[in-house]
Motif scaffolding. Structure first.
Motif, short mmCIF file in Angstrom:
data_model
loop_
_atom_site.label_atom_id
_atom_site.label_comp_id
_atom_site.label_asym_id
_atom_site.label_seq_id
_atom_site.Cartn_x
_atom_site.Cartn_y
_atom_site.Cartn_z
N MET A 1 0.85 -1.19 0.00
CA MET A 1 0.00 0.00 0.00
C MET A 1 0.89 1.24 0.00
SD MET A 1 -2.95 1.13 2.75
CE MET A 1 -3.80 -0.45 2.57
N THR A 2 0.63 2.14 -0.95
CA THR A 2 1.43 3.36 -1.05
C THR A 2 1.08 4.32 0.08
OG1 THR A 2 -0.19 4.45 -2.44
CG2 THR A 2 1.47 3.10 -3.56
N ASP A 3 1.99 5.30 0.26
CA ASP A 3 1.73 6.28 1.31
C ASP A 3 0.47 7.08 1.02
OD1 ASP A 3 3.99 5.45 2.57
OD2 ASP A 3 5.27 7.09 1.82
N GLY A 4 0.23 7.39 -0.24
CA GLY A 4 -0.97 8.13 -0.60
C GLY A 4 -2.24 7.35 -0.29
N GLN A 5 -2.18 6.05 -0.64
CA GLN A 5 -3.34 5.20 -0.36
C GLN A 5 -3.58 5.08 1.14
OE1 GLN A 5 -5.44 3.78 -2.68
NE2 GLN A 5 -6.67 3.29 -0.87
N LEU A 6 -2.49 5.02 1.92
CA LEU A 6 -2.58 4.91 3.38
C LEU A 6 -3.27 6.15 3.97
CD1 LEU A 6 -1.84 3.25 5.90
CD2 LEU A 6 0.33 4.49 5.97
N VAL A 7 -2.89 7.32 3.48
CA VAL A 7 -3.49 8.56 3.96
C VAL A 7 -4.98 8.60 3.63
CG1 VAL A 7 -3.53 11.07 3.68
CG2 VAL A 7 -1.35 9.86 3.88
N VAL A 8 -5.31 8.20 2.38
CA VAL A 8 -6.73 8.17 1.98
C VAL A 8 -7.52 7.24 2.88
CG1 VAL A 8 -8.32 7.50 0.16
CG2 VAL A 8 -6.27 8.81 -0.40
N ASN A 9 -6.94 6.06 3.16
CA ASN A 9 -7.64 5.09 4.02
C ASN A 9 -7.85 5.64 5.43
OD1 ASN A 9 -7.66 3.38 1.88
ND2 ASN A 9 -6.38 1.80 2.80
N LEU A 10 -6.84 6.32 5.96
CA LEU A 10 -6.97 6.90 7.30
C LEU A 10 -8.07 7.96 7.34
CD1 LEU A 10 -3.23 7.22 8.41
CD2 LEU A 10 -4.96 5.66 9.34
N VAL A 11 -8.14 8.77 6.28
CA VAL A 11 -9.21 9.77 6.21
C VAL A 11 -10.58 9.10 6.16
CG1 VAL A 11 -10.23 11.59 4.79
CG2 VAL A 11 -7.75 11.52 5.14
N ILE A 12 -10.68 8.03 5.35
CA ILE A 12 -11.95 7.28 5.26
C ILE A 12 -12.33 6.70 6.62
CG2 ILE A 12 -13.07 5.27 4.24
CD1 ILE A 12 -11.46 5.78 1.70
N ILE A 13 -11.32 6.15 7.32
CA ILE A 13 -11.58 5.56 8.65
C ILE A 13 -12.12 6.62 9.62
CG2 ILE A 13 -10.46 4.57 10.70
CD1 ILE A 13 -8.62 3.05 8.77
N LEU A 14 -11.52 7.80 9.59
CA LEU A 14 -12.00 8.87 10.46
C LEU A 14 -13.44 9.25 10.13
CD1 LEU A 14 -8.85 11.20 10.64
CD2 LEU A 14 -9.79 9.77 12.48
N ILE A 15 -13.72 9.34 8.83
CA ILE A 15 -15.08 9.69 8.41
C ILE A 15 -16.08 8.61 8.85
CG2 ILE A 15 -16.59 10.05 6.42
CD1 ILE A 15 -14.17 11.32 5.00
N VAL A 16 -15.67 7.35 8.67
CA VAL A 16 -16.55 6.24 9.05
C VAL A 16 -16.77 6.20 10.56
CG1 VAL A 16 -16.79 3.74 9.08
CG2 VAL A 16 -15.99 4.89 7.00
N PHE A 17 -15.70 6.49 11.32
CA PHE A 17 -15.84 6.56 12.77
C PHE A 17 -16.89 7.61 13.15
CE2 PHE A 17 -11.96 4.12 13.67
CZ PHE A 17 -12.32 3.51 14.86
N PHE A 18 -16.79 8.76 12.54
CA PHE A 18 -17.74 9.84 12.82
C PHE A 18 -19.16 9.43 12.41
CE2 PHE A 18 -20.14 13.55 11.39
CZ PHE A 18 -20.12 14.33 12.55
N MET A 19 -19.25 8.77 11.25
CA MET A 19 -20.55 8.34 10.75
C MET A 19 -21.18 7.31 11.69
SD MET A 19 -21.27 6.75 6.97
CE MET A 19 -21.92 5.10 7.03
#
Length: 449
Positions: A1-19
């Motif tokens: 997993m690239t660094d860019g993909q890792l950052v995107v996944n972390l952002v998605i995780i945060l959004i999903v946590f909030f959701m």
């Protein structure tokens, strides 16, 4: 997993946590927010009316909107399981590379720790925290989630409808009936339990709960439960004179007397009122009470007291006769008996002195307030003292201070009573201990003024 993909996944995780946290908060806010609370705020005219109306609609259609929150929680869980586990595992594996753990074991350790960490974060951040916030502040949370939940419900309505229909069909197949918001009706016991919790939480006054309990009990009682039994009934005969009944009043203290024929309590003809008697006595007190007879109504002893009160109001009578199953007199009920069921014991002029001023102790003595009037002292102890009549003082404390040089623990004898000063503050007698003395026992009195 690239660094860019890792950052995107972390952002998605945060959004999903909030959701996920949002839908859990919405679920508990829907359950905890009471319809009556929303209606009260709407009636008061405070708050955002549009949000309040939407909230009221959601609470009234609870099953439908709870299904919406479940859809949101499920979607968040699917996304978290799809992206979150792999991403967290990768971060942990990178962190563990600095440890001496063999590379073949890193992924196993990362997977286990990733699941544990993700589970911990999910439970704490998306379950417990929003749940507690909604339980603690349901109305505030409801106002915060109502608008996003409204639009999410519109977007996913076809899917929510399908879920509700499917669930309803399965429940019918099981021979059960789907839950309905109209089923959420509280019993008397549940209302009282909730009210007690409101009292302990400071939201309801203790006296309000007391009156509520009495009101519930009021509806469950009948005339027989509150009547004065015939054995305790004071009556006068139809042949008695006004003078005789007035003497009866002076001895008994009752302002109304049932009038009977031949001294038979089963033959109550009416009642006489002391005001009528005294007014007639000024003209002629030798006439019979039959001339002053007022109508009295009769009811079965099983009549609910709520209905009994309504009859007394309609007939404009403060006293009724309760009849037993054979038509005989079972007792009488007065308006005071009914009022006391709601408001507690109401002492009037013929009752004993208030227990706040004269308190009987276990040893037979009495604790008497210095504020007790001389008349109440005589009335309670059924005595008469000529010195009281000649005194200008109104209270027992005033009388003692007027006539004696008193100090703490002094004992004053008045008639057949010893009065010991037990509380003496700022030259005022707060409390006395009163006992009946024996004639042979001599008590040292303080000097008179």
């Amino acid at each position: 997993m690239t660094d860019g993909q890792l950052v995107v996944n972390l952002v998605i995780i945060l959004i999903v946590f909030f959701m996920a946290a949002f839908f859990v908060a919405a679920e508990f806010a829907l359950v905890q927010t009471r319809k009556s609370a929303l209606e009260s705020v709407l009636e008061s005219g405070s708050g955002n009316r549009k949000k309040l109306l939407r909230s009221l609609k959601m609470v009234q259609n609870l099953n439908e909107y709870l299904s919406t929150t479940q859809v949101g929680v499920t979607l968040a869980g699917i996304i978290m399981g799809w992206i979150g586990e792999e991403t967290i595992e990768l971060l942990i594996v990178d962190a563990l590379k600095i440890t001496p753990i063999a590379s073949s074991s890193l992924h196993i350790a990362g997977a286990v720790l990733g699941i544990l960490l993700l589970t911990y974060l999910e439970v704490v951040l998306t379950e417990i925290v929003p749940k507690n916030l909604s339980i603690d502040k349901p109305m505030k949370m409801m106002m915060a989630v109502v608008t996003p939940l409204h639009y999410f419900h519109i977007i996913f309505y076809p899917f929510v409808w399908l879920l509700n229909v499917s669930a309803g069909a399965i429940i019918h197949l099981m021979g059960l009936r789907p839950a309905d918001e109209s089923d959420d009706v509280l019993s008397q016991a549940e209302i009282l339990r909730l009210s007690r919790n409101a009292v302990s939480g400071g939201e309801l006054d203790k006296n309000d709960l007391l009156y509520m309990q009495r009101a519930f009990d009021f509806n469950d009682k009948i005339a027989k439960d509150i009547m004065v039994d015939r054995t305790s009934l004071e009556v006068v005969d139809i042949t008695d004179t006004v003078k005789t009944v007035i003497n009866n009043y002076l001895r008994k203290g009752f302002s109304r007397f049932p009038v009977v024929a031949n001294n038979d309590k089963d033959k109550i003809l009416g009642y006489v009122y002391v005001y009528d008697l005294i007014r007639q006595a000024q003209v002629d007190d030798t006439i019979r009470v039959s001339k002053l007879l007022r109508t009295i109504i009769t009811v079965p002893e099983v009549t609910p007291i709520q209905g009994l009160l309504q009859q007394m109001i309609n007939k404009k009578t403060p006293i009724v006769v309760a009849l037993d199953e054979y038509g005989g007199t079972s007792g009488i009920v007065t308006d005071k008996d009914i009022y006391e069921e709601l408001f507690g014991v109401v002492k009037d002029e013929i009752d004993d002195v208030s227990s706040e001023y004269i308190i009987k102790a276990d040893d037979g003595s009495y604790r008497v307030s210095g504020k007790t009037t001389l008349y109440d002292f005589e009335r309670f102890f059924r005595t008469r003292n000529r010195d009281f009549d000649e005194s200008d003082s109104v209270t027992i404390a005033g009388y003692l201070l007027e006539n004696y040089k008193v100090k703490l623990n002094d004992v004053i004898t008045i008639g057949q009573f010893n009065l010991q000063i037990v509380e003496f503050n700022r030259n005022y007698i707060d409390w006395l201990k009163v006992t009946r003395h024996s004639e042979e026992k001599t008590v040292q009195q303080p000097p008179k003024v």
